[in-house]
Design an enzyme around this catalytic site. Structure first.
Site, mmCIF file in Angstrom:
data_model
loop_
_atom_site.group_PDB
_atom_site.id
_atom_site.type_symbol
_atom_site.label_atom_id
_atom_site.label_comp_id
_atom_site.label_asym_id
_atom_site.label_seq_id
_atom_site.Cartn_x
_atom_site.Cartn_y
_atom_site.Cartn_z
ATOM 1 C CE LYS A 33 -12.966 14.444 12.916
ATOM 2 N NZ LYS A 33 -12.117 14.270 11.749
ATOM 3 N NE ARG B 188 -6.155 16.049 15.791
ATOM 4 C CZ ARG B 188 -7.220 16.814 15.972
ATOM 5 N NH1 ARG B 188 -8.442 16.296 15.893
ATOM 6 N NH2 ARG B 188 -7.088 18.115 16.225
#
Length: 278
Positions: free
Chosen positions: A222, A257
């Site tokens: 991210k 995840r």
């Protein structure tokens, strides 16, 4: 503390963090957009992630990156269903990342074991569907929508605000008849949060937990990792992603995840072995 996650016919032991492998069948996801838009490639990649140690696969047919535009239900359906159908035939546990009620119903009927809903189960119909289909659900916190969620998000107290939202949505699910053993919560890193918000949530992960339910953390590749490390290409953030996964596990994450399953599994194995030798 709930130590088992029940997703349809699948039961997962939560004595160690589970690894959820990401398979985006989109042309525009922030990290791997276009890589697996071909169903054949997506299916092969999912198989590889399972062989590397993924406990379940999360399929997404609509990008939820900051600034992403919505896609039609027909487009999302055409991307997700061919991949889901083949993975279910292989008895691979599949979560589907969607907030569209009609698609949730169809993927549940076709064997998906979990719905991963970035809107946090925004309506009663979704809650009733989860209960009726007897599948798992991941409830995520998001402030705003992908198109505008990063436009200067603010909170009175990000930890308390996120925890309050998740607790409310859990109550909605339980009232609809969903078993607590089938509910996962996700603070939604990067979904309407600044870097400071994300780091505060990570440092206080146990404080956002609701009724002992498992917590899912998705930090892989991210932008916050890019801001910290200076790596502009998401695929260059492997080291940062692994570090984040281990730190999340240390702070109590039950499901991680990730895009890079093999490397994350090895890192978590080292951490767990170290823990056993304390």
């Amino acid at each position: 503390m709930i130590r088992q996650l029940v997703c349809g016919e699948f039961r997962f032991d939560l004595e160690r963090p589970l690894i959820m492998g990401v398979v985006n069948v989109t042309p525009d996801s922030f990290s791997d957009g276009g890589d697996f838009i071909d169903p054949v490639r997506a299916i092969a990649f999912a198989e590889r992630l399972v062989a590397q140690g993924a406990d379940l696969i999360d399929i997404g047919g609509e990008s939820t990156r900051p600034g992403a535009e919505l896609v039609t239900p027909e487009t999302e359906r055409s991307r997700v269903l061919p991949v889901l159908t083949e993975l279910v035939k292989m008895s691979i546990p599949v979560s589907v990342d969607t907030n569209k009620l009609t698609l949730m119903q169809e993927v549940a009927d076709r064997g998906a074991c979990m719905i991963n809903d970035i809107t946090g189960v925004a309506n009663q119909e979704t809650a009733r569907l989860i209960a009726t289909k007897n599948i798992g659900v991941c409830v995520m916190h998001m402030k705003g929508a992908p198109k505008d969620m990063q436009d200067a998000p603010t909170y009175d107290d990000v930890v308390a605000d996120v925890q309050r939202f998740l607790a409310d949505r859990v109550n909605v699910l339980v009232d609809a008849g969903v078993s607590r053993e089938s509910i996962v919560i996700d603070p939604g890193f990067g979904f309407g949060k600044t870097i400071d918000h994300n780091l505060t949530l990570l440092n206080n992960l146990e404080k956002i937990r609701v009724d002992g339910l498992p917590v899912l953390v998705g930090l892989s590749r991210k932008s916050m990792l890019g801001h910290i490390t200076g790596k502009t290409d998401p695929k260059d953030r492997l080291g940062a992603s692994i570090s984040s996964a281990v730190l999340a596990a240390i702070r109590g994450a039950d499901i991680i995840r990730v895009h890079d399953v093999n490397e994350t599994k090895d890192a978590l194995l080292i951490w767990r072995e170290l823990e056993r030798h304390k």
